[in-house]
Scaffold this active site. Structure first.
Site, PDB file in Angstrom:
ATOM      1  N   SER A   1       0.660  -1.183  -0.038  1.00 45.54           N
ATOM      2  CA  SER A   1      -0.082  -0.068   0.005  1.00 45.54           C
ATOM      3  C   SER A   1       0.826   1.165  -0.018  1.00 45.54           C
ATOM      4  O   SER A   1       1.617   1.427  -1.068  1.00 45.54           O
ATOM      5  CB  SER A   1      -1.121   0.069   1.327  1.00 45.54           C
ATOM      6  OG  SER A   1      -1.966   0.944   1.165  1.00 45.54           O
TER       7      SER A   1
ATOM      8  N   HIS B   1      -8.787   0.864  -0.207  1.00 48.16           N
ATOM      9  CA  HIS B   1      -8.500  -0.369  -1.305  1.00 48.16           C
ATOM     10  C   HIS B   1      -9.693  -0.859  -1.734  1.00 48.16           C
ATOM     11  O   HIS B   1      -9.980  -2.316  -1.839  1.00 48.16           O
ATOM     12  CB  HIS B   1      -7.628  -1.123  -0.768  1.00 48.16           C
ATOM     13  CG  HIS B   1      -6.243  -0.720  -0.329  1.00 48.16           C
ATOM     14  ND1 HIS B   1      -5.556   0.181  -1.179  1.00 48.16           N
ATOM     15  CD2 HIS B   1      -5.541  -0.556   0.753  1.00 48.16           C
ATOM     16  CE1 HIS B   1      -4.257   0.790  -0.684  1.00 48.16           C
ATOM     17  NE2 HIS B   1      -4.457   0.249   0.587  1.00 48.16           N
TER      18      HIS B   1
END
Length: 305
Positions: free
Chosen positions: A88, A194
């Site tokens: 991430s 996400h």
């Protein structure tokens, strides 16, 4: 020995991270100060004292500053890798380490990323749920019927994170617990990261990325969206924006690295989460290490010589 440098994402932060390095290693201090200037945030107060570390706008540049400053300490001592990957937020550290972004540039960029993510969803209405003990296919099956919940992070064979509305995550947690999950926990994040619920935020961030210069990386860098390396000429802006609202395929990234012959994994940053997962996966003879602080840096450099 083919080596990969790995960088953790949001959630890896600890109060006091980097203070010992800042006070003792010049290259760490110099790099960290560039991050302070680039982000226009008091990152010393954030990292060393925990100031505003419940805000993505602060915690993302704080983790980045510690990770990239620690990386520069390694590079100054001649440590190198052929492969870079990050989870991430950590993907930005990986790209910066490979020369795609400048240090100050990237510190400013991840601050903007964090702000956009914080503002994308009403506070308290969305979040993320960690589920350990089920394969991703099993998790997806349990999500059927929940229109506001999505697989967000496929971390390892039996570890997944789900993003969505809190009302759905609470019900899903009860369901996974009742079906024998090894562990479930709500993650300390401000929204359903996400997942498609952040599509609008991703579109906004793409506009930011279009104003950024990005160089071709020096080495192999993994894309969370692809679960594989960026190819030469990839549209990094599109992929980085897409990462905000789509599944992080970290498990695919690690499997690809193992298959490609990586024999040494070094996690660089405030936690050892990524290295702990890898130690449960790799075969004997594959080296997995983490460097988080001054003692860890000294130990790594001593054994690497």
């Amino acid at each position: 020995m083919k080596t990969a440098f790995l960088f953790p994402g949001q959630g890896a932060q600890t109060i006091g991270m980097g203070q010992d390095l800042y006070n003792n290693i010049d290259i760490y201090k110099q790099t960290f100060d560039i991050c302070v200037k680039g982000s226009e945030i008091d990152l010393k107060a954030a990292c060393f004292e925990g100031w505003r570390m419940d805000e993505s706008e602060v915690v993302q540049p704080a983790i980045f500053a510690h990770s990239i400053s620690l990386f520069n300490c390694l590079r100054a001592e001649g440590a190198a890798a052929e492969v870079y990957a990050g989870l991430s937020l950590g993907e930005y550290s990986a790209l910066c380490a490979a020369g795609a972004f400048g240090v100050g540039q990237c510190a400013a960029l991840v601050r903007k990323r964090g702000r956009i993510m914080d503002e994308a969803f009403p506070k308290g209405e969305g979040g993320m749920l960690s589920v350990i003990g089920f394969g991703v296919d099993e998790v997806e099956k349990e999500l059927e019927g929940f229109t506001g919940a999505y697989v967000a992070n496929h971390l390892s064979e039996l570890q997944t994170a789900v993003s969505g509305y809190m009302r759905d995550l609470v019900k899903l947690r009860e369901r996974f617990d009742s079906k024998g999950a090894k562990m479930t926990s709500m993650l300390s994040v401000s929204g359903p990261f996400h997942s498609p619920l952040l599509r609008g935020a991703a579109d906004e961030f793409l506009g930011v990325l279009r104003g950024e210069g990005i160089a071709e990386p020096d080495g192999t860098v993994y894309s969370n969206v692809l679960g594989a390396p960026y190819e030469k000429g990839s549209d990094m802006r599109e992929l980085l924006a897409e990462q905000m609202c789509s599944r992080v395929r970290w498990h695919d990234c690690t499997e690809h690295m193992i298959a490609s012959g990586v024999r040494r994994f070094v996690e660089i940053g405030p936690s050892n989460v990524l290295s702990k997962m890898l130690k449960r996966r790799v075969e004997k003879g594959v080296i997995v290490e983490s460097i988080r602080d001054l003692d860890g840096l000294k130990n790594y450099l001593e054994t690497a010589r």
